[in-house]
Design an enzyme around this catalytic site. Structure first.
Site, PDB file in Angstrom:
ATOM      1  N   SER A  25     -74.838 -17.886 -54.729  1.00 59.69           N
ATOM      2  CA  SER A  25     -75.696 -17.021 -53.932  1.00 59.69           C
ATOM      3  C   SER A  25     -75.753 -17.522 -52.489  1.00 59.69           C
ATOM      4  CB  SER A  25     -77.088 -16.927 -54.563  1.00 59.69           C
ATOM      5  OG  SER A  25     -77.661 -15.671 -54.288  1.00 59.69           O
ATOM      6  N   LYS A  43     -78.425  -9.635 -60.962  1.00 60.49           N
ATOM      7  CA  LYS A  43     -79.294 -10.580 -60.256  1.00 60.49           C
ATOM      8  C   LYS A  43     -80.437 -10.989 -61.162  1.00 60.49           C
ATOM      9  CE  LYS A  43     -79.510 -13.092 -56.713  1.00 60.49           C
ATOM     10  NZ  LYS A  43     -78.408 -14.009 -56.447  1.00 60.49           N
TER      11      LYS A  43
END
Length: 609
Positions: free
Chosen positions: A397, A199
Site C-alpha cells: 500500500s 481493501k
C-alpha cells in the site's frame, strides 16, 4: 552564553556520571569505558571457533536505538536484538574467516516479540547456505521447533532434536480479529469510504468475518508463502514438497522420533551431546566446560581488515531504512515520518559523496499524504542518482507507493506487497453518548461546517464528499504506479483494487523487477552507479549525536553489570497472545494521523502464524 554552555555540559556529564555511579562503575569506570571505546579492537576470535546464533534474537531492519537499548536494560528485559544488515555482514565475515569452523543455531528459546517475517529469514537462510557451501559445519539444536525457526535450522548439516522435544509442521494460517460486534455493542458507529474491493483494512471495523474477496487474497498469499517454505525446506532436507504437505495434513505435530523418521532431523539427542560434538569440532579438551565460541552479536564487533569485508571509500551507497507505519509529519522512533524521510532524501540528493541510494522498505503503509511526500523525494533523487528499492517482509500500500518510482525493485518470494488501494474510517460516538445521557447540538454557517464531528454519523452528502476525495487519491495512486512501473493504467487498475500479492506473484504481474534480498539490491546499485568495488555503505536514519552513541555504549555496559542470565523466553499463553493482537490493532489507530483522513495501508490484521 559561555556560562550556559558550561552549565549544559556539566549537566550532561553529571547525568552520565550519575548513571554509572548508580550501577557501581563510578568515574573511573566512565574513563575506562571512554578509552576502551576509542581503542578496543573488538572481541578476540580464537582459532577453530564456532559462531553461536541464538534464533530467539529479534531481527529488525533498523538498528536498535540507544534509548531502546537502555530502556530494555533498565526494565530487566532479556532480549537480543540485531539489525538484518548486521546479521548478514557477520555471516559473510564468518564465511571468509578461517578461524570460524562452524555455526551453532540455538533453537532452544522462542520469543513472542520477534516480528521478523519469512522474507527476512529468507535472506538469512541464503547467507547460511553460503557459509555451509564454504565448508562451515552448521549444527542446529532445539527442543520445540516451529516452522519459523525450522525454516533457518533446516539449512544445517546436522539437526538435533531433544528426545522430549517436538516439531510443528502444520502449514500457515491467518486469524484476524473483528471488532464490529464490540463497536456496535458499545455504541461506536463506523462509516467507511474506500476504493478497491480487496481493501481489507476496514473489514475488522465493519464485518464479523472475512469478505469473499479478502479471503481469496489471503488464501493466495498464504499458499505462495507456504509453497516457498516447502520448496526451501524440502531442498535442504531432500524431502519432496508433497511429503511435507502430507505431514502437515496428517501429522501436524511430530514427536522427536517421528521427526527423525520423516527426515526432518538427523539425530535425537541432548544438549550435552551436541556440546561434545562441537568440542570435538573446535579441538577443545574434554575437561573444558564448553566448545570455543563467539556469539553472533559479539562477532559483529570484530574488526579484521584481512577478511576483506570492511570497505573504506569516499564513494557512498546510502541505505535508507523505512520501517514501520507511515505517518504524517516527523513521526516517532519505530515509524516512518513522511517529513523526516523527505529531509533525508533531500540531504542525500545534494551529497556528492553519495553516488546511489538503496531504499529498504518494511512497512504496511499508512498515511497517503506522507507516502506522496516521500515518493516525490524518491523521484527527484532518481533524476540525480540511482535509487533502488529492496522490499523486506512487507512493502504494501503506502509502502508500495513510495517504491513505485525507483529505478528497480527487489523483493523476496515471500515478501507481502501490492495492496494498491485507499480508504478512510469515519467514527461517531452518538449512540454511546446518548446511552449515557450525553447529547450535542450544533450551530453552523455552512452545510458541511460540522462534518468533522464525532457526535453523529455522516450524512449521504458528506459521505459523497469523502468518497470523491478517496477516489481522487486512488486515481493518483494508480497513475503513480502506471508511470513508475511503465504499466498501462488499465492493467494497474486490474491488479490493484487493494489486492495483496506475494513477491513471486508481484514479479509475474510486473509490480517488482527481481527476486532478491538486500544484498542483491546493493550489488545491483553499485553496478548501476559504476562503482566497481570502490564503495562503502552509509545507513540512514543515523545516530546523530555523540551523546546518543555514548548512551548505546552505556546500555551495553549496564547490561553486563546487571548480568541478565540466560533463561527461557517463553511464548505467552494463547489468550494473552490474542489480547496482544487486539492491543496491536488499537495501537494502529493511534498512528492514523493523515491530514485528509485517507490511508493507503495493508489489511490491519494480516499476520501469518
Amino acid at each position: 552564553m559561555q556560562n550556559f554552555i558550561k552549565q549544559t555540559f556539566a549537566s550532561l556529564v553529571g547525568s552520565i556520571l550519575g548513571l554509572f555511579i548508580f550501577f557501581g562503575l563510578g568515574t573511573t569506570g566512565l574513563l575506562v569505558l571512554l578509552f576502551a571505546t576509542a581503542k578496543d579492537p573488538g572481541p578476540e576470535v580464537k582459532n577453530k571457533s564456532v559462531l553461536v546464533f541464538d534464533l530467539a534474537t529479534k531481527i529488525t531492519d533498523t538498528k536498535p536505538s540507544s534509548s531502546e537499548l537502555l530502556q530494555k536494560v533498565l526494565s530487566g528485559k532479556q532480549e537480543e536484538q540485531m539489525s538484518l544488515r548486521a546479521v548478514l555482514d557477520a555471516l559473510e565475515k564468518a564465511r571468509r574467516d578461517r578461524r570460524i569452523v562452524g555455526i551453532y543455531l540455538d533453537a532452544t528459546r522462542t520469543s513472542a516479540t520477534n516480528s521478523a517475517g519469512f522474507a527476512t529469514y529468507k535472506e538469512i537462510r541464503q547467507a547460511l547456505e553460503k557459509c555451509r557451501a564454504a565448508g562451515k559445519k552448521i549444527v542446529a539444536y532445539g527442543v520445540g521447533w516451529g516452522e519459523r525457526e525450522y525454516y533457518l535450522s533446516s539449512v544445517a548439516n546436522t539437526v538435533v532434536l531433544n528426545p522430549l522435544g517436538a516439531m510443528e509442521v502444520n502449514g500457515f494460517s491467518s486469524q484476524p480479529i473483528f471488532l464490529a460486534g464490540a463497536l456496535e455493542k458499545y455504541g461506536i458507529g463506523v462509516q467507511v469510504v474506500r476504493v478497491g474491493k480487496f481493501k481489507g483494512a476496514v473489514e475488522p471495523f465493519v464485518l464479523t468475518k472475512l469478505s469473499p474477496e479478502n479471503r481469496q487474497q489471503t488464501q493466495k498469499l498464504l499458499d505462495d508463502v507456504w509453497a516457498e517454505w516447502r520448496n526451501a525446506v524440502g531442498s535442504s532436507r531432500n524431502i519432496p514438497a508433497t511429503k511435507l504437505q502430507a505431514i502437515a495434513d496428517n501429522q501436524a505435530f511430530l514427536e522427536a522420533q517421528q521427526a527423525k523418521t520423516n527426515g526432518l532431523v538427523d539425530k535425537v539427542g541432548y544438549f550435552d551431546e551436541v556440546v561434545a560434538d562441537l568440542k570435538q569440532l573446535t579441538g577443545a579438551d574434554q575437561d573444558e566446560k564448553s566448545f570455543r565460541q563467539i556469539s553472533l552479536s559479539q562477532y559483529t564487533e570484530v574488526r579484521d581488515p584481512s577478511l576483506g569485508t570492511e570497505r573504506n571509500s569516499k564513494n557512498k551507497i546510502a541505505v535508507v531504512y523505512a520501517e514501520g507505519e507511515i505517518v504524517d509529519g516527523q513521526g516517532e522512533e519505530g515509524g516512518i515520518g513522511g517529513d523526516r524521510f523527505a529531509k533525508i532524501f533531500r540531504k542525500l540528493r545534494q551529497d556528492k559523496d553519495v553516488k546511489a541510494v538503496v531504499l529498504r522498505i518494511n512497512s504496511p503503509g499508512g498515511s497517503a499524504t506522507a507516502a506522496e511526500v516521500m515518493q516525490r523525494e524518491v523521484r527527484l533523487t532518481r533524476e540525480v542518482k540511482p535509487v533502488v528499492v529492496s522490499m523486506g517482509d512487507i512493502a504494501a500500500s503506502g509502502g508500495y507507493w513510495i517504491a513505485s518510482d525507483s529505478n528497480r525493485i527487489f523483493a523476496e518470494p515471500n515478501t507481502i506487497t501490492g495492496s494498491i488501494g485507499v480508504f478512510g474510517l469515519l467514527f461517531n460516538a452518538q449512540k454511546l453518548a446518548n446511552n449515557n445521557g450525553i447529547a450535542w447540538d450544533s450551530v453552523k454557517t455552512g452545510r458541511y461546517a460540522d462534518s468533522q464531528t464525532v457526535s453523529r454519523p455522516k450524512t449521504n452528502q458528506e459521505l459523497a464528499l469523502y468518497q470523491r476525495m478517496v477516489n481522487q487519491i486512488y486515481s493518483i495512486f494508480l497513475d503513480k504506479v502506471a508511470q513508475g512501473r511503465k504499466i498501462p493504467e488499465a492493467k494497474v487498475a486490474e491488479i490493484a483494487q487493494g489486492r495483496v500479492w506475494s513477491g513471486i506473484a508481484a514479479k509475474n504481474i510486473g509490480l517488482i523487477d527481481e527476486i532478491g534480498g538486500l544484498d542483491a539490491a546493493i550489488a545491483y546499485t553499485a553496478q548501476q552507479a559504476k562503482l566497481g568495488k570502490d564503495w562503502e555503505l552509509q545507513e540512514y536514519p543515523r545516530l546523530g549525536t555523540w551523546g546518543e552513541r555514548l548512551f548505546g555504549e552505556v546500555a551495553e555496559e549496564v547490561k553486563a553489570i546487571v548480568n541478565l542470565n540466560g533463561g527461557q523466553l517463553k511464548t505467552s499463553d494463547p489468550l494473552t497472545l490474542e489480547f496482544q493482537k487486539l492491543q496491536a490493532e488499537l495501537a494502529i489507530l493511534q498512528k492514523m494521523n493523515d491530514p485528509r483522513g485517507v490511508y493507503a495501508r495493508l489489511p490491519f490484521n494480516l499476520k501469518i502464524e
